[in-house]
Write a protein that holds these residues in place. Structure first.
Motif, PDB file in Angstrom:
ATOM      1  N   ASP A  80       0.719  12.166   0.406  1.00 46.35           N
ATOM      2  CA  ASP A  80       2.033  11.537   0.547  1.00 46.35           C
ATOM      3  C   ASP A  80       2.821  12.127   1.709  1.00 46.35           C
ATOM      4  O   ASP A  80       3.526  11.413   2.433  1.00 46.35           O
ATOM      5  N   PHE A  81       2.726  13.430   1.884  1.00 48.76           N
ATOM      6  CA  PHE A  81       3.401  14.061   3.020  1.00 48.76           C
ATOM      7  C   PHE A  81       2.875  13.482   4.326  1.00 48.76           C
ATOM      8  O   PHE A  81       3.640  13.187   5.255  1.00 48.76           O
ATOM      9  N   SER A  82       1.571  13.283   4.380  1.00 45.58           N
ATOM     10  CA  SER A  82       0.949  12.705   5.571  1.00 45.58           C
ATOM     11  C   SER A  82       1.407  11.270   5.797  1.00 45.58           C
ATOM     12  O   SER A  82       1.689  10.869   6.940  1.00 45.58           O
ATOM     13  N   PHE A  83       1.504  10.497   4.705  1.00 49.28           N
ATOM     14  CA  PHE A  83       1.968   9.111   4.827  1.00 49.28           C
ATOM     15  C   PHE A  83       3.389   9.063   5.388  1.00 49.28           C
ATOM     16  O   PHE A  83       3.703   8.225   6.249  1.00 49.28           O
ATOM     17  N   MET A  84       4.252   9.954   4.907  1.00 42.90           N
ATOM     18  CA  MET A  84       5.637   9.957   5.374  1.00 42.90           C
ATOM     19  C   MET A  84       5.707  10.401   6.836  1.00 42.90           C
ATOM     20  O   MET A  84       6.448   9.813   7.645  1.00 42.90           O
ATOM     21  N   MET A  85       4.924  11.407   7.172  1.00 39.19           N
ATOM     22  CA  MET A  85       4.903  11.890   8.554  1.00 39.19           C
ATOM     23  C   MET A  85       4.390  10.803   9.498  1.00 39.19           C
ATOM     24  O   MET A  85       4.942  10.587  10.590  1.00 39.19           O
ATOM     25  N   LYS A  96       0.842  -1.198   0.000  1.00 38.52           N
ATOM     26  CA  LYS A  96       0.000   0.000   0.000  1.00 38.52           C
ATOM     27  C   LYS A  96       0.879   1.249   0.000  1.00 38.52           C
ATOM     28  O   LYS A  96       1.945   1.278   0.613  1.00 38.52           O
ATOM     29  N   ARG A  97       0.406   2.312  -0.676  1.00 35.10           N
ATOM     30  CA  ARG A  97       1.210   3.525  -0.764  1.00 35.10           C
ATOM     31  C   ARG A  97       1.498   4.121   0.618  1.00 35.10           C
ATOM     32  O   ARG A  97       2.586   4.665   0.845  1.00 35.10           O
ATOM     33  N   SER A  98       0.553   4.008   1.526  1.00 38.46           N
ATOM     34  CA  SER A  98       0.784   4.542   2.869  1.00 38.46           C
ATOM     35  C   SER A  98       1.964   3.852   3.540  1.00 38.46           C
ATOM     36  O   SER A  98       2.623   4.438   4.413  1.00 38.46           O
ATOM     37  N   ASP A  99       2.247   2.605   3.149  1.00 32.90           N
ATOM     38  CA  ASP A  99       3.400   1.873   3.687  1.00 32.90           C
ATOM     39  C   ASP A  99       4.655   2.107   2.854  1.00 32.90           C
ATOM     40  O   ASP A  99       5.768   2.116   3.374  1.00 32.90           O
ATOM     41  N   ILE A 100       4.455   2.282   1.542  1.00 30.06           N
ATOM     42  CA  ILE A 100       5.599   2.431   0.636  1.00 30.06           C
ATOM     43  C   ILE A 100       6.496   3.595   1.052  1.00 30.06           C
ATOM     44  O   ILE A 100       7.724   3.451   1.138  1.00 30.06           O
ATOM     45  N   LEU A 101       5.902   4.741   1.302  1.00 29.57           N
ATOM     46  CA  LEU A 101       6.718   5.941   1.536  1.00 29.57           C
ATOM     47  C   LEU A 101       7.670   5.785   2.704  1.00 29.57           C
ATOM     48  O   LEU A 101       8.896   5.921   2.534  1.00 29.57           O
ATOM     49  N   PRO A 102       7.193   5.489   3.921  1.00 29.77           N
ATOM     50  CA  PRO A 102       8.148   5.385   5.035  1.00 29.77           C
ATOM     51  C   PRO A 102       9.078   4.179   4.913  1.00 29.77           C
ATOM     52  O   PRO A 102      10.229   4.243   5.378  1.00 29.77           O
ATOM     53  N   HIS A 103       8.612   3.100   4.269  1.00 30.49           N
ATOM     54  CA  HIS A 103       9.463   1.915   4.183  1.00 30.49           C
ATOM     55  C   HIS A 103      10.641   2.106   3.213  1.00 30.49           C
ATOM     56  O   HIS A 103      11.677   1.464   3.381  1.00 30.49           O
TER      57      HIS A 103
END
Length: 586
Positions: free
Chosen positions: A320-325, A295-302
């Protein structure tokens, strides 16, 4: 952890102090923003202001436009960014990757065909000079992939060679050239494209080499470039199962991830085994090789947790900024990993002197610097590269030279009309070819497929508000009429399927259409590829086959000179243009 005094940063104590104090002064929102490289869809100040103020980006790569537009964009960005930006361009082939009016020096495969690293140096140098003139400072090149699989639609013109030692020699020369202009370089696409025949824009492709095979090929290239001091590495959405399993024996097949998400490959192989100390960035995050992994919400920080320092392109900036944060707040991105990434990002900026240039107001040169864009000196280099690279791959029947005095009436077939590089659609290549052939005295008849004829008739009927005129389909004529009407046939192919299909093969206009080379037994026939160097697989019947490597007017002009016999063929193809087959050589 990063060592800012070691290569590729080589920072002084004063530079390191700037990096550390800048990080200490940043809010968490500013820190998270530095991880992002924005794809600039627009060039207007309202859009740029919004991206800077809301998302605090660390870098940018932008949609192509003319030099003056990109210059004004970059000037605004640097003048209004709290921390100087890394501004990247895809200058793989020349200054045309920085702006649409820049100079295309040569594709990687074209440079390889010259057999001379000095042209790779010139490619890097011109790319950097023209890019720097509009305010860029980071090259997403050289491409250090190895062209092992002729079916791969990505690597066909974007690799220097199918030999690791040639790829390394040319890549080092490119790197030296672009460094001279004050650019940083990002080699790509780790752990290496060119083995799989599939496009990692469309799925997660796989480098199937064993660890030992990889060490002697891609590993040799990466180690050499790291020793040369390359600044950054772009990570491809490519799996390397052999090393993933070696570095983490507990992985199941389903747990093997593309390198972008793999701590085994980014941290274990690239950082620890190869000793890379520089900045790591992901390839474009819209590519299916990444987006299909989780999932994209997992992709960014991982990606950051795996060891990447910067994330290439927002999908939706706010989301995306929110996902990374959220990934930082949830502990996927640790405080140590975030700080390490920030040190590398700001360390690269400091190594380019961006902090000092910001103080001096020289992050973007004066507008007078634009005079170098597409200048005559750079055009002359491009012409020399074309002359030195164009390759007569096959001539098993004496059909050259073709001259207006002996072969005036030419039947011309052109496959693929648009001159396209990274979305830059320019003048149709058909028009250029016809113009240049007629300019030297040929009488040219351009084949128009029946599908195009039908579309034209329908359009004209609609414009005139008349019922469409019937067009007879699949009409055949006597062979004697064809052979009595023409003295020779020239077929140019500009077949590109970049990021659209897992192949880049010839597709004729209709089943058994009249442009298929049935005529090779009746008239002298010359086939010229302006892109894919492997078309002999589909046209083994042609007896005279030329690889020209790039669909530019300069390349077309130099190819015609060689067809005329006014210039000798000097290039040597750095891949197996015969695709390993015996019948392609006949």
């Amino acid at each position: 952890m990063v060592n800012l005094k070691a290569k590729p940063f080589n920072l002084s104590n004063e530079d390191i102090t700037w990096v550390e104090t800048t990080i200490d002064s940043m809010t968490i929102e500013e820190k998270i923003g530095q991880l992002f490289i924005n794809l600039g869809y627009r060039h207007d100040q309202e859009y740029l202001k919004d991206i800077l103020e809301k998302y605090h980006i660390g870098g940018v790569r932008y949609n192509p436009n003319n030099a003056e537009t990109i210059y004004e964009q970059n000037k605004y960005l640097q003048e209004n960014s709290k921390i100087p930006l890394l501004i990247a361009a895809n200058v793989e082939s020349g200054g045309n990757g920085a702006c649409t009016d820049g100079t295309l020096i040569g594709t990687h495969i074209q440079i390889g065909a010259t057999k001379d690293p000095q042209y790779a140096y010139q490619l890097g140098y011109v790319s950097g000079v023209e890019g720097a003139a509009i305010g860029c400072n980071w090259s997403f090149a050289p491409v250090v992939d190895i062209n092992y699989n002729w079916r791969n639609p990505v690597t066909m013109t974007r690799c220097f060679s199918d030999k690791p030692e040639v790829v390394l020699d040319m890549s080092e020369a490119y790197f030296k050239g672009i460094c001279k202009s004050g650019f940083a370089a990002a080699m790509k696409h780790f752990p290496g494209d060119g083995v799989d025949e599939r496009d990692h824009h469309l799925l997660t492709s796989v480098n199937t080499l064993s660890c030992e095979e990889w060490d002697q090929t891609y590993g040799k290239v990466y180690h050499g470039m790291i020793e040369a001091g390359v600044h950054s590495v772009m990570i491809g959405h490519i799996k390397l199962p052999a090393y993933s399993r070696r570095l983490n024996p507990n992985l199941t097949d389903a747990e093997i991830l593309p390198a972008t998400l793999s701590p085994e490959l980014v941290t274990g192989l690239l950082r620890d085994k190869l000793g890379f100390n520089g900045l790591v960035l992901t390839d474009a995050s819209a590519m299916l090789g990444l987006t299909s992994a989780m999932k994209r919400s997992d992709i960014l920080p991982h990606t950051i947790a795996a060891g990447c320092d910067m994330f290439l392109f927002f999908n939706d900036p706010e989301e995306d900024f929110s996902f990374m944060m959220d990934g930082y707040k949830n502990g996927i991105i640790t405080e140590q990993r975030l700080t390490d990434a920030l040190k590398r990002i700001l360390g690269l900026k400091a190594s380019l002197g961006l902090h000092n240039k910001q103080r001096a107001g020289t992050l973007v040169p004066p507008i007078s610097a634009l005079s170098v864009i597409g200048c005559e000196t750079h055009k002359a280099i491009a012409r020399e590269v074309a002359d030195q690279s164009i390759t007569l791959v096959k001539q098993t029947r004496a059909e050259l030279p073709l001259k207006p005095e002996t072969h005036r009436r030419i039947m011309l077939y052109v496959l693929g009309d648009d001159l396209v590089f990274f979305g830059q659609k320019q003048q149709g290549v058909k028009d250029i070819i016809v113009e240049e052939l007629e300019k030297v005295g040929f009488e040219v008849t351009l084949f128009v497929p029946q599908t195009a004829q039908i579309a034209q008739v329908k359009q004209e009927s609609a414009e005139n508000k008349q019922a469409p005129v019937a067009v007879q389909r699949f009409k055949r004529e006597k062979v004697s009429i064809f052979t009595n009407s023409f003295d020779a046939v020239i077929l140019f192919a500009n077949v590109q399927e970049f990021a659209q299909a897992n192949y880049a093969r010839i597709k004729w206009s209709s089943p058994m259409s009249s442009e298929i080379p049935w005529y090779v037994t009746s008239l002298p026939t010359v086939f010229v590829s302006l892109h894919n160097p492997f078309h002999l697989y589909d046209v083994p019947m042609v007896k005279t086959y030329i690889n020209a490597y790039a669909p530019t007017r300069t390349v077309i002009q130099e190819t015609i000179k060689k067809i005329l016999g006014e210039s000798s063929f000097k290039g040597q193809c750095e891949v197996d243009a015969f695709c390993g087959l015996w019948d392609t050589r006949i």
